[in-house]
Design a protein around this motif. Structure first.
Motif, short mmCIF file in Angstrom:
data_model
loop_
_atom_site.label_atom_id
_atom_site.label_comp_id
_atom_site.label_asym_id
_atom_site.label_seq_id
_atom_site.Cartn_x
_atom_site.Cartn_y
_atom_site.Cartn_z
N THR A 145 0.81 -1.21 0.00
CA THR A 145 0.00 0.00 0.00
C THR A 145 0.85 1.27 0.00
O THR A 145 0.39 2.31 -0.43
N GLU A 146 2.10 1.16 0.43
CA GLU A 146 2.97 2.35 0.48
C GLU A 146 3.68 2.60 -0.85
O GLU A 146 3.62 3.70 -1.40
N CYS A 147 4.36 1.58 -1.38
CA CYS A 147 5.14 1.80 -2.60
C CYS A 147 4.45 1.28 -3.86
O CYS A 147 4.93 1.49 -4.96
N GLU A 148 3.34 0.57 -3.68
CA GLU A 148 2.52 0.05 -4.77
C GLU A 148 3.21 -1.00 -5.62
O GLU A 148 2.76 -1.32 -6.70
N ARG A 149 4.32 -1.55 -5.13
CA ARG A 149 5.01 -2.63 -5.85
C ARG A 149 4.25 -3.93 -5.67
O ARG A 149 3.67 -4.19 -4.60
N THR A 150 4.30 -4.78 -6.68
CA THR A 150 3.77 -6.13 -6.54
C THR A 150 4.69 -6.88 -5.59
O THR A 150 5.90 -6.86 -5.76
N PRO A 187 11.14 -8.71 1.82
CA PRO A 187 11.32 -7.28 2.02
C PRO A 187 12.07 -6.55 0.91
O PRO A 187 11.92 -5.36 0.75
N TRP A 188 12.85 -7.28 0.11
CA TRP A 188 13.58 -6.63 -0.98
C TRP A 188 12.71 -6.41 -2.21
O TRP A 188 13.13 -5.81 -3.17
N GLN A 189 11.46 -6.86 -2.19
CA GLN A 189 10.56 -6.63 -3.31
C GLN A 189 9.94 -5.23 -3.27
O GLN A 189 9.38 -4.78 -4.25
N HIS A 190 10.03 -4.58 -2.14
CA HIS A 190 9.51 -3.22 -2.02
C HIS A 190 10.46 -2.23 -2.68
O HIS A 190 11.63 -2.51 -2.86
N CYS A 235 10.67 2.67 0.28
CA CYS A 235 9.54 2.19 1.09
C CYS A 235 10.04 1.85 2.50
O CYS A 235 11.13 1.30 2.67
N SER A 236 9.22 2.14 3.50
CA SER A 236 9.62 1.84 4.89
C SER A 236 9.74 0.34 5.15
O SER A 236 10.40 -0.08 6.09
N GLN A 237 9.13 -0.50 4.30
CA GLN A 237 9.19 -1.95 4.49
C GLN A 237 10.37 -2.59 3.74
O GLN A 237 10.61 -3.78 3.87
N TYR A 238 11.09 -1.79 2.96
CA TYR A 238 12.22 -2.31 2.18
C TYR A 238 13.39 -2.70 3.07
O TYR A 238 13.76 -1.98 3.99
N ARG A 239 13.98 -3.85 2.78
CA ARG A 239 15.25 -4.28 3.37
C ARG A 239 16.06 -4.89 2.24
O ARG A 239 15.50 -5.60 1.39
#
Length: 73
Positions: A30-35, A48-51, A55-59
């Motif tokens: 919902t934040e970065c709109e990435r699949t 987490p690397w798919q964000h 994005c705050s959820q990215y790692r």
């Protein structure tokens, strides 16, 4: 200075396939709109690397340069 390539290349200089095929009908962040495809192990959470990097959820991917324990951005 850190480079974007630190996030998609291994320390050996090989490319990492971070995001599988995009699916318009698949789950999206919902934040970065990435699949975000659920974990291959059968879980329901996205890797987490798919964000997107912002994005705050990215790692970073653990095999990437940025994912190494001693990496300093």
């Amino acid at each position: 200075m850190a480079s974007d390539s630190d996030h998609y290349m291994t320390p050996r200089g090989e490319y990492i396939r971070i995001v599988p095929m995009q699916d318009a009908l698949g789950p999206h962040c919902t934040e970065c709109e990435r699949t975000v495809i659920p974990r291959a192990s059968g879980g329901t959470e996205a890797e987490p690397w798919q964000h997107a990097m912002g994005c705050s959820q990215y790692r970073p991917h653990p095999d990437s340069i940025a994912g190494q324990p001693d990496y300093a951005a």
